[in-house]
Design an enzyme around this catalytic site. Structure first.
Site, PDB file in Angstrom:
ATOM      1  N   LYS A 103       0.364   2.029   9.704  1.00 37.31           N
ATOM      2  CA  LYS A 103       1.388   3.048   9.909  1.00 37.31           C
ATOM      3  C   LYS A 103       2.036   2.943  11.290  1.00 37.31           C
ATOM      4  O   LYS A 103       3.221   3.261  11.444  1.00 37.31           O
ATOM      5  CB  LYS A 103       0.796   4.443   9.671  1.00 37.31           C
ATOM      6  CG  LYS A 103       0.425   4.686   8.206  1.00 37.31           C
ATOM      7  CD  LYS A 103       1.633   4.514   7.266  1.00 37.31           C
ATOM      8  CE  LYS A 103       1.306   4.844   5.832  1.00 37.31           C
ATOM      9  NZ  LYS A 103       2.493   4.712   4.934  1.00 37.31           N
ATOM     10  N   TYR A 160      -5.517   1.631   8.195  1.00 38.58           N
ATOM     11  CA  TYR A 160      -4.462   2.599   7.924  1.00 38.58           C
ATOM     12  C   TYR A 160      -3.688   2.923   9.194  1.00 38.58           C
ATOM     13  O   TYR A 160      -2.443   2.938   9.186  1.00 38.58           O
ATOM     14  CB  TYR A 160      -5.066   3.875   7.331  1.00 38.58           C
ATOM     15  CG  TYR A 160      -4.028   4.834   6.816  1.00 38.58           C
ATOM     16  CD1 TYR A 160      -3.446   4.640   5.570  1.00 38.58           C
ATOM     17  CD2 TYR A 160      -3.621   5.936   7.573  1.00 38.58           C
ATOM     18  CE1 TYR A 160      -2.481   5.513   5.088  1.00 38.58           C
ATOM     19  CE2 TYR A 160      -2.664   6.812   7.105  1.00 38.58           C
ATOM     20  CZ  TYR A 160      -2.092   6.592   5.860  1.00 38.58           C
ATOM     21  OH  TYR A 160      -1.126   7.464   5.394  1.00 38.58           O
ATOM     22  N   THR A 206      -1.003  15.513  -2.756  1.00 36.96           N
ATOM     23  CA  THR A 206      -0.566  14.490  -3.697  1.00 36.96           C
ATOM     24  C   THR A 206      -1.792  13.978  -4.454  1.00 36.96           C
ATOM     25  O   THR A 206      -2.926  14.296  -4.099  1.00 36.96           O
ATOM     26  CB  THR A 206       0.094  13.290  -2.978  1.00 36.96           C
ATOM     27  OG1 THR A 206      -0.908  12.586  -2.216  1.00 36.96           O
ATOM     28  CG2 THR A 206       1.214  13.737  -2.040  1.00 36.96           C
ATOM     29  N   ASN A 233       8.298   3.937  -0.194  1.00 31.54           N
ATOM     30  CA  ASN A 233       7.306   4.984  -0.078  1.00 31.54           C
ATOM     31  C   ASN A 233       5.916   4.570  -0.560  1.00 31.54           C
ATOM     32  O   ASN A 233       4.927   5.218  -0.230  1.00 31.54           O
ATOM     33  CB  ASN A 233       7.797   6.195  -0.891  1.00 31.54           C
ATOM     34  CG  ASN A 233       6.738   7.248  -1.086  1.00 31.54           C
ATOM     35  OD1 ASN A 233       6.364   7.943  -0.144  1.00 31.54           O
ATOM     36  ND2 ASN A 233       6.247   7.385  -2.303  1.00 31.54           N
ATOM     37  N   ASP A 277       6.801   1.590  -9.371  1.00 31.91           N
ATOM     38  CA  ASP A 277       5.420   1.947  -9.068  1.00 31.91           C
ATOM     39  C   ASP A 277       4.490   0.888  -9.639  1.00 31.91           C
ATOM     40  O   ASP A 277       4.819   0.221 -10.625  1.00 31.91           O
ATOM     41  CB  ASP A 277       5.078   3.315  -9.673  1.00 31.91           C
ATOM     42  CG  ASP A 277       3.915   3.999  -8.979  1.00 31.91           C
ATOM     43  OD1 ASP A 277       4.167   4.942  -8.202  1.00 31.91           O
ATOM     44  OD2 ASP A 277       2.765   3.586  -9.200  1.00 31.91           O
TER      45      ASP A 277
END
Length: 253
Positions: A162, A158, A193, A91, A38
């Site tokens: 994607k 975005y 999240t 991810n 991360d």
């Protein structure tokens, strides 16, 4: 409880929180050794420590997936720590940034979104594949999005990133299956999240987003984790280049 991943090594980016962390915990519960990667170095270390405290095996690594050399170092850390790499869940992501008009969208926001969400997935896969081949690894899962199938207003970077992950997943799947590596992607809908917390804090936005899914609610991160573990397991042995929609029906409309 089945333990499908005993003696397997799984690397997860964006694993300090959200879907990544939920997936790391799920893998650990089924016997996998985890590389928690991360940008948030402290968060990654705390996540790895928590898994170890629960009896699992985990190590952490600080990485910006937009930096290819960092991705190479991340994989080298996995190999030096555990001696193998069998599963990769790419991810890590950058949240959607909006602008009131298309021409107002800032170039730097475009670059960062594409660098993390699309280039970062490619950099991770490019770094991971040699280690996967060396280890007899079998699965790469990328994080796409419901935005891989549809468009929304005022978030061009975005949406583009994607859609790109969807195409990249299929292209890589076609090239890598001959080496026994299955590449697939999960396409989450609205999920609770840390990344979505600010958006969900607005009651009007929350109700609007809920209304987009026929199921009428947000997903929990654990629901995404279960889908990822399925795609990583032998139960998904014939899945190649699939984009699994886990979106409560959002893309039906």
């Amino acid at each position: 409880m089945s333990r499908r991943f005993v003696d397997k090594v799984a690397l997860i980016t964006g694993a300090a929180s959200g879907i990544g962390l939920a997936t790391a915990r799920a893998f650990a519960a089924e016997g996998a050794k985890l590389v928690i990667a991360d940008l948030n170095e402290q968060g990654a270390a705390e996540a790895a420590a928590a898994i170890e405290a629960e009896g699992g095996r985990a190590t952490s690594f600080a990485v910006d997936v937009a930096d290819y050399d960092g991705c190479v170092a991340m994989v080298a850390h996995a190999m030096s720590t555990f001696g193998a790499l069998h599963i990769a869940f790419n991810n890590a992501g950058f949240p959607s940034v909006s602008a009131p008009e298309f021409e107002d969208f800032e170039v730097e926001a475009w670059r960062r979104t594409i660098d993390v969400n699309l280039n970062g997935v490619f950099y991770c896969m490019k770094a991971e594949v040699p280690a996967l081949r060396q280890s007899g690894g079998t699965a790469i899962i990328n994080t796409a999005s419901s935005a891989s199938f549809m468009v929304g207003p005022n978030i061009p970077a975005y949406i583009t990133s994607k859609h790109g992950v969807a195409g990249l997943t299929k292209a890589a799947a076609n090239d890598l299956i001959r080496h026994g590596i299955r590449v697939n992607a999960i396409a989450p809908g609205s999920t609770i999240t840390g990344m979505t917390a600010r958006r969900l804090a607005d009651p009007k936005a929350m109700e609007w987003l809920k209304s987009l899914s026929p199921i009428g609610r947000y997903a929990e991160a654990d629901e995404m984790a279960r889908a990822v573990l399925f795609m990583a397991s032998d139960e998904a042995s014939y899945m190649v280049g699939s984009l699994m929609r886990v979106d409560g029906g959002m893309t039906l409309r």
